[in-house]
Motif scaffolding. Structure first.
Motif, short mmCIF file in Angstrom:
data_model
loop_
_atom_site.label_atom_id
_atom_site.label_comp_id
_atom_site.label_asym_id
_atom_site.label_seq_id
_atom_site.Cartn_x
_atom_site.Cartn_y
_atom_site.Cartn_z
N LEU A 111 -4.22 8.72 -12.97
CA LEU A 111 -2.73 9.18 -13.50
C LEU A 111 -2.19 8.13 -13.39
O LEU A 111 -1.26 7.59 -14.02
N LEU A 112 -2.12 7.18 -12.02
CA LEU A 112 -1.21 6.41 -11.86
C LEU A 112 -1.35 5.05 -12.91
O LEU A 112 -0.30 4.36 -13.24
N ALA A 113 -2.47 4.91 -13.12
CA ALA A 113 -3.04 3.96 -14.26
C ALA A 113 -2.53 4.06 -15.41
O ALA A 113 -2.06 3.44 -16.33
N ARG A 114 -2.23 5.47 -15.87
CA ARG A 114 -1.75 5.97 -17.29
C ARG A 114 -0.20 6.01 -17.30
O ARG A 114 0.19 5.92 -18.26
N ILE A 115 0.38 6.17 -16.30
CA ILE A 115 1.94 6.31 -16.12
C ILE A 115 2.37 5.22 -15.55
O ILE A 115 2.22 4.77 -14.22
N ASP A 116 3.18 4.63 -16.23
CA ASP A 116 3.90 3.36 -15.73
C ASP A 116 5.00 3.64 -14.74
O ASP A 116 6.36 3.55 -15.01
N ARG A 117 4.95 4.26 -13.68
CA ARG A 117 6.01 4.87 -12.81
C ARG A 117 5.72 4.63 -11.34
O ARG A 117 4.41 4.63 -10.98
N PRO A 118 6.56 4.54 -10.51
CA PRO A 118 6.32 4.30 -8.88
C PRO A 118 5.42 5.55 -8.74
O PRO A 118 5.80 6.67 -8.92
N PRO A 119 4.67 5.35 -7.89
CA PRO A 119 3.52 6.41 -7.30
C PRO A 119 4.37 7.72 -6.85
O PRO A 119 4.06 8.68 -7.11
N SER A 120 5.39 7.33 -5.87
CA SER A 120 5.95 8.66 -5.41
C SER A 120 6.82 9.53 -6.47
O SER A 120 6.73 10.71 -6.40
N ARG A 121 7.11 8.86 -7.29
CA ARG A 121 7.77 9.67 -8.59
C ARG A 121 6.76 10.43 -9.14
O ARG A 121 7.11 11.69 -9.61
N LEU A 142 -5.32 -8.91 -0.99
CA LEU A 142 -5.28 -7.78 -1.76
C LEU A 142 -5.31 -7.95 -3.50
O LEU A 142 -5.74 -6.99 -4.29
N ALA A 143 -4.91 -9.26 -3.72
CA ALA A 143 -5.00 -9.53 -5.00
C ALA A 143 -6.42 -9.34 -5.66
O ALA A 143 -6.38 -9.31 -7.13
N ASP A 144 -7.48 -9.46 -4.91
CA ASP A 144 -8.75 -9.36 -5.21
C ASP A 144 -9.11 -7.75 -5.74
O ASP A 144 -10.09 -7.71 -6.35
N VAL A 145 -8.41 -6.99 -5.64
CA VAL A 145 -8.84 -5.55 -5.84
C VAL A 145 -8.10 -4.96 -7.07
O VAL A 145 -6.91 -5.25 -7.16
N ARG A 146 -9.16 -4.96 -7.92
CA ARG A 146 -8.88 -4.52 -9.31
C ARG A 146 -8.50 -2.68 -9.31
O ARG A 146 -9.34 -2.32 -8.55
N GLY A 147 -7.62 -2.22 -9.89
CA GLY A 147 -7.45 -0.78 -10.08
C GLY A 147 -6.98 -0.49 -8.61
O GLY A 147 -6.37 -0.85 -7.65
N GLN A 148 -7.57 0.91 -8.30
CA GLN A 148 -7.44 1.18 -6.89
C GLN A 148 -5.74 1.37 -6.53
O GLN A 148 -5.58 0.76 -5.40
N ARG A 149 -4.92 1.98 -7.24
CA ARG A 149 -3.69 2.02 -6.99
C ARG A 149 -3.28 3.01 -5.97
O ARG A 149 -2.46 2.57 -4.85
N VAL A 150 -4.10 4.26 -5.71
CA VAL A 150 -4.03 4.88 -4.50
C VAL A 150 -4.54 4.24 -3.30
O VAL A 150 -3.67 4.28 -2.17
N GLY A 151 -5.52 3.64 -3.37
CA GLY A 151 -6.10 3.08 -2.30
C GLY A 151 -5.15 1.78 -1.68
O GLY A 151 -4.67 1.80 -0.51
N ARG A 152 -4.71 1.05 -2.57
CA ARG A 152 -3.68 0.11 -2.38
C ARG A 152 -2.57 0.53 -1.70
O ARG A 152 -2.00 0.01 -0.73
N TRP A 153 -2.05 1.70 -2.26
CA TRP A 153 -0.70 2.26 -1.80
C TRP A 153 -1.02 2.86 -0.34
O TRP A 153 0.09 2.43 0.66
N ALA A 154 -2.03 3.49 0.02
CA ALA A 154 -2.45 4.12 1.23
C ALA A 154 -2.57 2.72 2.37
O ALA A 154 -1.93 3.04 3.38
N LEU A 155 -3.14 1.55 1.78
CA LEU A 155 -3.23 0.58 2.86
C LEU A 155 -1.70 0.33 3.33
O LEU A 155 -1.47 -0.14 4.30
N GLU A 156 -0.74 0.14 2.30
CA GLU A 156 0.47 -0.50 2.48
C GLU A 156 1.26 0.59 3.41
O GLU A 156 1.72 0.26 4.40
N VAL A 157 0.96 1.98 3.10
CA VAL A 157 1.68 2.93 4.14
C VAL A 157 1.08 2.93 5.36
O VAL A 157 1.76 3.18 6.41
N ALA A 158 -0.20 2.70 5.46
CA ALA A 158 -0.87 2.78 6.77
C ALA A 158 -0.26 1.41 7.72
O ALA A 158 -0.21 1.55 8.85
#
Lengths: 373, 504
Positions: free
Chosen positions: A339-349, B189-205
């Protein structure tokens, strides 16, 4: 009402002997009354193995156990034996039952499916069970994990016609164990039946045999989800042998849990898109009155997607932000990552929009996976 | 006839000062060590004798008694070899007493008279009050990390005696290893493609010090992500670095090329690890475990469900308290163990193939697998995210993603806010202060209420969600109020690990 006489106890004892399959039991009981067959078995006329096993069993104990548990023994050929089943060429020699058999007089639909079901399958089974029960149809199923249990849950939740559970093990051997509550509720609000006496373990060979009773009891068989090889396919074959129409709930072509059902569709089974489809098939089959209009919520949830189904929309219209997220959601589970990849918005939004959609009933989540509904 | 030499012995990760008293008197020739020495320590008499003889010194044919004071405390290890040898030489008159005044000695002797490194040199030296410390040349640099003493290194006993007897000049003091010159660069971290949630969680952690559980199919990139966490953490402060260095030194790790441990350590024990290996312990020598070695850093448990359940549950108390008390019948020690726990696991034995419906496991097998992780342990993960396989398009796209440096800057800013609140990280915020430092807007409360009513959030979970929401708000630069989006994000970052809620 719950008298267990000597013949009943003898049948129960015979059925409880090791590897006593239903056809062997029927052959044994074909000519003589059960109590004399029991004496013959104990006397060794049917081989030393059975005699040894029988020597360990006391008829009085068996009778007492069944009486205490409130289990009724219905022998083939007696008036308590359900006539609907007696006509079947593979009917069991005796049935052990709990609860009331009012459901048998009604139109009956068997809902079966895989134990390893998906959320989609579970939801559809529950919804079909509920809607059909509300329409006065007795839902017959196997009380197994997955689809079977979900169908019964739905049927009980609707408070409609009493459902019928056909189980493989003895009525006191709850299997799977976590269905203990459901099992209890079925015995109270509906009926439980088995061809195995009390104490029979859920041995694997009992389940294919159980499936033929399911098929024999059903006017219509609905398969919600099935893998390519599975117990449900066995029930389908048993139903086809008996000329029972088989209806199938279509599934995603990529879902393994729907591979078997989709194959049945391609072989010519009718698809089920809502409970109405089942009722239509039932009307062709069942001689008695079948309500063709449904009480309650109408279509199966999730099947009404295009908005043209006449379903009244109770959900608030999504805000533009939520709508963008809703557009990115699939009808199948989607990960937050996608979803995050499809929507270009901040994750928390995006999270906030998803939470809103979930509260309003537009989306649902499970274990981090999101889907539309 | 009597000589007194200061030295130190290791107990857990702390050095304890020990005074080595050597008495040489007339009588039948003999050599006795008293004062609760352990086996390695008692054997020192044979090493000392051989080292003296092979260094061309004289073994006094008289009655020698060595007392290790305070005599009630157990002493272990071979680090007392050198002070015993020096004490013996002084007591026998081969080395003038004035020359060792103000000097403490630590070191193990080889039979040829060479000086060998001893584990735990940093805490040992730290425990000493003497102004000059003589240690083996090979660990002189580490000894210098403490910074309070004049550190002298010697290669052999002969060399040392020459300096002491003939008043030859000491070799130049060894410079401490420059801090932070350490080893390999951390993965980016720049080596990681995709994984937005994973990267986000790392940042929060990293920003909030929240423990993190990554769940996902094999090959999704859980390990890849976890290894990038230390790179997001700020460098250790001097005190933290010294704490961590002491633990590493006490565990016998060679720090000669690392110097002060100034970056957060990253430890990833194999899932075969025993409880003692993880929390520390041992019978003769109480050694710090992996959780102490990752003090002020990251402990990564890959394949969490493969660890023995009892081993995992032994982590619960240190996770709460930040220290671990190891008690044995004869002694009990406290190790520091304040670490960021990152764990990775598959959703089920087959690993699944991405979706919630992609599992080929039998129900029983699946339940057995997830039940290996106890509820209380699972509860300690503030962040639990799904790491799905990256989309092929994203995997191949050349799109630039944020590098560790950028994220680390945000993390540092968020951590400073936590310090302003008087806690180390947001994860340590006491529940009683949440209303004060993390007040929520009415909309945010509505979201929480909905989840509480639905049963998807427990009262204890609420506190954890509020802490994470505070961190998310800090990262977003929200000053005071925690808003709806922060709470939603915190809830999304704390999913039930896949399929833990077994089918009805």
């Amino acid at each position: 009402m719950n008298a267990v006489d000597e013949d009943d106890a003898a049948v129960a004892a015979l059925a409880g002997l090791p590897y006593m399959s239903w056809d062997r039991l029927r052959t044994l009981l074909a000519d003589d009354p059960p109590s004399s067959v029991w004496d013959a078995v104990r006397g060794g006329r049917h081989g030393p193995g059975l005699a040894r096993a029988a020597a360990r069993v006391r008829l009085a104990d068996v009778a007492a156990a069944h009486a205490a548990a409130g289990v009724q023994v219905r022998r083939l050929g007696t008036e308590t034996y359900p006539g609907e089943l007696a006509e079947d060429h593979e009917c069991p020699a005796a049935l052990f039952t709990l609860g009331s058999f009012d459901g048998l007089a009604r139109p009956r639909v068997a809902i079966v499916g895989t134990r390893r079901c998906t959320n989609y399958g579970r939801d559809v089974a529950r919804e079909l069970g509920r809607t059909l029960a509300e329409a006065g149809v007795a839902v017959v199923s196997g009380l197994a994990a997955g689809i079977d249990g979900a169908a019964h849950e739905g049927a009980l939740a609707g408070g409609g016609a009493p459902p019928i559970g056909v189980v493989g093990s003895g009525l006191d051997v709850v299997y799977p164990r976590r269905h203990a509550r459901l099992w209890e509720r079925m015995a109270q609000a509906g009926a439980l039946l088995s061809e195995a006496p009390l104490g029979a373990r859920p041995e694997p060979w009992r389940f294919p045999a159980r499936n033929r009773i399911l098929a024999a009891l059903a006017h219509v068989l609905v398969v919600v989800e099935s893998h390519l090889a599975g117990g449900s396919m066995h029930t389908v074959r048993a139903a086809e042998e008996r000329g029972v129409p088989v209806l199938v709930v279509p599934g995603p072509i990529r879902s393994r849990a729907s591979a078997g059902t989709n194959q049945l569709l391609s072989q010519g089974c009718h698809p089920v898109c809502d409970a109405q489809d089942v009722l239509a098939a039932l009307a062709l089959r069942h001689a008695g009155p079948v309500p063709l209009t449904l009480v309650g919520s109408g279509r199966v949830a999730g099947a009404a997607g295009d908005g043209g189904s006449g379903l009244t929309e109770w959900r608030s219209p999504p805000t533009p932000e939520a709508e963008a997220v809703l557009d990115a959601l699939d009808w199948t589970p989607t990960s937050l990552d996608t979803l995050l990849a499809r929507i270009d918005r901040p994750p928390s939004r995006v999270s906030m929009a998803l939470a809103w959609l979930e509260r309003e009933g537009w989306a649902q989540s499970q274990s981090g996976w999101w889907q539309r509904c | 006839m009597i000589a007194t030499i200061p030295s130190a012995s290791l107990l857990g990760v702390d050095g304890r000062p020990v005074t080595v008293e050597v008495h040489v008197s007339n009588g039948l020739p003999g050599f006795t060590v008293v004062g609760l020495p352990d086996a390695a320590c008692r054997e020192s008499r044979d090493r000392v004798r051989a080292a003296l003889l092979s260094s061309g010194l004289t073994w006094p044919l008289r009655r020698v008694t060595v007392n290790l004071a305070p005599s009630g405390m157990r002493k272990g290890g071979a680090g007392l070899d050198l002070p015993i040898a020096i004490g013996l030489l002084v007591a026998a008159g081969q080395v003038p007493a004035e020359s060792v005044e103000g000097c403490a000695f630590i070191g193990e002797l080889g039979l040829d008279g060479s000086l060998r490194r001893v584990p735990g040199i940093v805490p040992l030296v730290d425990a000493l009050g003497a102004s000059t410390v003589v240690v083996p040349q090979s660990c002189a640099a580490e000894a210098g990390l403490v910074g309070r003493h004049v550190v002298r290194g010697a290669g052999t006993l002969r060399e040392l005696v020459d300096v002491l007897v003939e008043a030859m000049p000491w070799p130049a003091p060894v410079d401490p290893v420059p801090a932070g010159q350490a080893g390999k660069p951390e993965p980016d971290l720049a080596d990681v493609r995709g994984q937005r949630v994973g990267r986000w969680a790392l940042e929060v952690a990293a920003a909030g010090g929240h423990h993190l559980l990554l769940t996902g199919p094999p090959g999704a990139g859980k390990t890849l992500l976890a290894r990038r966490l230390p790179g997001l953490l700020p460098p250790l402060s001097h005190e933290e670095a010294l704490e961590t260095t002491r633990v590493h030194s006490a565990a016998g790790m060679d720090l000669s090329d690392v110097g002060l441990v100034s970056r957060p350590p990253f430890r990833s024990p194999h899932h075969g690890a025993s409880a003692v290996a993880l929390v520390g312990g041992g019978s003769a020598w109480l050694r710090p475990g992996e959780i102490s070695l990752s003090h002020n850093g990251v402990l990564f448990l890959d394949e969490l469900a493969e660890f023995a359940p009892a081993v995992l549950d032994s982590l619960r108390q240190p996770l709460e308290e930040g220290i671990v008390r190891v008690s044995r019948i004869k002694q009990s020690v406290t190790f520091p163990a304040r670490f960021l726990l990152v764990a990775a696991m598959n959703p089920c034995p087959c690993g699944g193939d991405g979706g919630p419906d992609g599992c080929r496991c039998r129900e029983q097998a699946r339940l057995r697998y997830v039940r290996r992780i106890s509820g209380p342990l699972l509860d300690r993960f503030d962040l639990r995210v799904l790491v799905a396989r990256a989309d092929v398009g994203e995997l191949l796209s050349g799109e630039e993603v944020e590098s560790s440096v950028v994220v680390a800057a945000r993390v540092r800013a968020a951590r400073e806010r936590a310090v302003e609140r008087g806690v180390r990280t947001n994860a340590a915020l006491p529940a009683s202060r949440l209303d004060e430092v993390a007040p929520m807007t009415a909309e945010a409360w509505r979201v929480v209420e909905w989840h509480l009513r639905r049963g998807t959030l427990s009262a204890r979970g609420l506190h954890r969600v509020r802490r994470v929401a505070r961190t998310v708000a800090d990262l977003a630069g929200a000053e005071h109020l925690v808003e709806e989006e922060h709470v939603c994000a915190a809830l999304d970052l704390r999913v039930e690990p896949a399929r833990l809620e077994a089918a009805s």
